[in-house]
Scaffold this active site. Structure first.
Site, PDB file in Angstrom:
ATOM      1  N   THR A 132       0.487  -1.179   0.150  1.00 62.44           N
ATOM      2  CA  THR A 132      -0.509  -0.269  -0.211  1.00 62.44           C
ATOM      3  C   THR A 132       0.453   1.352  -0.050  1.00 62.44           C
ATOM      4  O   THR A 132       1.828   1.440   0.730  1.00 62.44           O
ATOM      5  CB  THR A 132      -0.963   0.343   1.568  1.00 62.44           C
ATOM      6  OG1 THR A 132      -1.964  -0.614   1.006  1.00 62.44           O
ATOM      7  CG2 THR A 132      -1.562   0.996   1.076  1.00 62.44           C
ATOM      8  N   ILE A 163       1.274  -0.326   6.457  1.00 65.65           N
ATOM      9  CA  ILE A 163       2.564  -1.420   6.052  1.00 65.65           C
ATOM     10  C   ILE A 163       2.545  -2.002   8.356  1.00 65.65           C
ATOM     11  O   ILE A 163       3.167  -1.782   9.108  1.00 65.65           O
ATOM     12  CB  ILE A 163       3.658  -1.129   5.903  1.00 65.65           C
ATOM     13  CG1 ILE A 163       3.362  -0.004   5.005  1.00 65.65           C
ATOM     14  CG2 ILE A 163       4.809  -2.739   6.405  1.00 65.65           C
ATOM     15  CD1 ILE A 163       3.188  -1.021   3.902  1.00 65.65           C
ATOM     16  N   GLN A 282     -37.414 -13.039  23.398  1.00 66.76           N
ATOM     17  CA  GLN A 282     -37.593 -14.266  22.314  1.00 66.76           C
ATOM     18  C   GLN A 282     -36.833 -12.187  21.772  1.00 66.76           C
ATOM     19  O   GLN A 282     -36.213 -12.776  20.846  1.00 66.76           O
ATOM     20  CB  GLN A 282     -38.935 -13.588  22.155  1.00 66.76           C
ATOM     21  CG  GLN A 282     -39.599 -14.498  21.806  1.00 66.76           C
ATOM     22  CD  GLN A 282     -41.220 -14.906  21.426  1.00 66.76           C
ATOM     23  OE1 GLN A 282     -41.776 -13.614  21.474  1.00 66.76           O
ATOM     24  NE2 GLN A 282     -41.277 -16.089  21.260  1.00 66.76           N
ATOM     25  N   GLN A 340     -24.222  -4.226  22.078  1.00 63.38           N
ATOM     26  CA  GLN A 340     -25.538  -4.100  23.244  1.00 63.38           C
ATOM     27  C   GLN A 340     -26.165  -4.842  23.473  1.00 63.38           C
ATOM     28  O   GLN A 340     -26.865  -3.686  24.294  1.00 63.38           O
ATOM     29  CB  GLN A 340     -26.475  -3.924  21.605  1.00 63.38           C
ATOM     30  CG  GLN A 340     -27.641  -3.414  21.586  1.00 63.38           C
ATOM     31  CD  GLN A 340     -27.809  -1.739  21.250  1.00 63.38           C
ATOM     32  OE1 GLN A 340     -25.886  -0.789  21.327  1.00 63.38           O
ATOM     33  NE2 GLN A 340     -28.891  -1.156  21.591  1.00 63.38           N
ATOM     34  N   GLY A 343     -25.218  -3.920  26.588  1.00 62.82           N
ATOM     35  CA  GLY A 343     -25.341  -2.731  27.464  1.00 62.82           C
ATOM     36  C   GLY A 343     -23.935  -1.883  27.401  1.00 62.82           C
ATOM     37  O   GLY A 343     -22.899  -1.531  27.212  1.00 62.82           O
ATOM     38  N   GLY A 344     -24.394  -0.717  28.616  1.00 57.74           N
ATOM     39  CA  GLY A 344     -22.967  -0.042  28.991  1.00 57.74           C
ATOM     40  C   GLY A 344     -21.487  -0.765  29.136  1.00 57.74           C
ATOM     41  O   GLY A 344     -20.415   0.141  28.877  1.00 57.74           O
ATOM     42  N   GLU A 367      -6.544  -5.938   2.918  1.00 60.49           N
ATOM     43  CA  GLU A 367      -6.620  -7.008   1.734  1.00 60.49           C
ATOM     44  C   GLU A 367      -7.399  -7.333   1.513  1.00 60.49           C
ATOM     45  O   GLU A 367      -7.733  -8.168   0.856  1.00 60.49           O
ATOM     46  CB  GLU A 367      -5.921  -8.255   2.300  1.00 60.49           C
ATOM     47  CG  GLU A 367      -4.488  -9.051   3.190  1.00 60.49           C
ATOM     48  CD  GLU A 367      -4.431 -10.080   3.588  1.00 60.49           C
ATOM     49  OE1 GLU A 367      -4.632 -10.851   3.039  1.00 60.49           O
ATOM     50  OE2 GLU A 367      -3.817 -10.464   4.713  1.00 60.49           O
TER      51      GLU A 367
END
Length: 387
Positions: A132, A163, A282, A340, A343-344, A367
């Protein structure tokens, strides 16, 4: 404990199943699964390379022609997946010994293989892959680093950036323009880290601590004996190397996703919400189900690509692109879900899911970014349809 039923899939052979089980046991004893990186990630990375060498795992990262060896992509994927479950930096240390020496395994002369690959597998040399540039990332053919013919050596000038192992590597597989324009003018060669004129111009800090740097070459002399393949074959060499290792990026992200699911299950089955375990809700169950589904789909694509490369086809451009694209995107989604569900705590520094969140992001870029993988898949699909 992550689901291991995939080890019985027909893509894998008995030696692969044994490898996965043995490495898992070794990693449990030797790799910190809750790492808290100190101020010197360079030293941590070097220590991990030594551990991997002592454990014999770097034998899988190289292939010496004189010993009748061949890179086994299924083994590479299993190792990266397993290490990824324990530590992103451990995966990085192994991966760069492979990627940084892959072009030598595939195209190096017997002399170069003896000089570099034996040292890599023994942990005596740290490898790097310098492709790169500041203005040539996804468009490799646009690189401007030049290698001027000066008789028995090249004079190299230019810059490389982002790199991996930059600053701690003992050598770099360097891609530079030896003539012409576009892809046809690029060659591959080995640049030793102690070469006069090579400068670590900048150490690059990223969200998941890894050794990264920008390199500057000013009149670096590289003997022509360090050339890999033939002059002008650099683009082919880079693509063939990525063809091997691109699937393993997906495997590393798969390891991250498996760890995220393990953490999410442990959290939701032990944490009570509204008088019952979170896992009884659920809505939580649908999130866990989507994570499990994406993990299995990723594994199928990864081990299909790896099996195809090992057993069926010399090139797996389409299969590897699909595996990397799907697995890295799915892993990002799975880890975000785990954060998620925590939570915190999920965004608290030092929590495994927080570290995974930082680790996985780069895999959708390096890549070959996800957008580039889509272009590759489309091009391959159109070719197969005769368009």
């Amino acid at each position: 404990m992550s689901d291991k039923s995939y080890l019985s899939w027909p893509f894998l052979e008995p030696q692969h199943r044994e490898l996965a089980e043995t490495l898992d046991a070794w990693a449990a004893d030797n790799i910190d699964s809750n790492p808290h990186h100190g101020p010197d990630v360079d030293d941590e990375c070097k220590e991990l390379v030594q551990k991997l060498a002592e454990g014999g795992w770097l034998n899988y990262a190289v292939a010496l022609r004189s010993e009748g060896q061949k890179l086994d992509v299924r083994s590479l994927c299993l190792i990266r997946e397993t290490l990824g479950r324990y530590s992103g930096l451990a995966d990085f240390a192994f991966a760069m010994q492979g990627l940084g020496s892959g072009s030598i395994s595939l195209f190096g002369s017997d002399a170069l293989q003896q000089e570099y690959l034996t040292a890599v597998r023994e942990g005596r040399k740290i490898a790097a892959f310098a492709l790169t540039e500041p203005d040539a990332g996804s468009d490799v053919a646009a690189m401007s680093t030049s290698a001027e013919d000066a008789g028995d050596h090249y004079i190299v000038n230019g810059e490389k950036t982002f790199i991996s192992n930059g600053g701690i590597a003992d050598y770099y597989v360097l891609f530079a323009r030896t003539g012409g324009t576009g892809a046809k003018g690029i060659s591959a060669m080995i640049l030793d880290a102690d070469t006069e004129g090579l400068e670590i111009a900048e150490r690059i800090q990223v969200c998941a601590p890894h050794p990264l740097a920008r390199l500057k070459m000013t009149n670096c002399k590289i003997p022509k004996s360090k050339l890999l393949g033939n002059e002008g074959e650099g683009f082919k060499i880079s693509m063939a190397t990525l063809d091997v290792f691109r699937s393993t990026v997906g495997a590393a992200s798969l390891g991250f996703a498996r760890r995220a699911l393990d953490e999410a299950i442990a959290r939701t089955t032990s944490r009570e919400l509204f008088g019952a375990p979170m896992a009884d809700l659920q809505l939580v169950q649908t999130q866990l189900a989507e994570m499990a589904l994406d993990i299995d789909a990723s594994a199928l694509l990864i081990y299909r690509a790896a099996w195809t490369k090992d057993c069926v086809a010399e090139r797996v451009t389409r299969e590897a692109a699909m595996a990397k694209l799907y697995a890295t995107e799915a892993s990002q989604k799975a880890i975000d879900t785990a954060v998620q569900l925590f939570g915190g705590l999920g965004v608290t520094v030092g929590m495994p899911v927080e570290e995974l969140y930082r680790e996985v992001r780069a895999l959708r870029i390096y890549e070959g970014a996800s957008e580039v993988q889509k272009l590759i898949i489309a091009k391959q699909t159109l070719m197969n349809e005769g368009h």
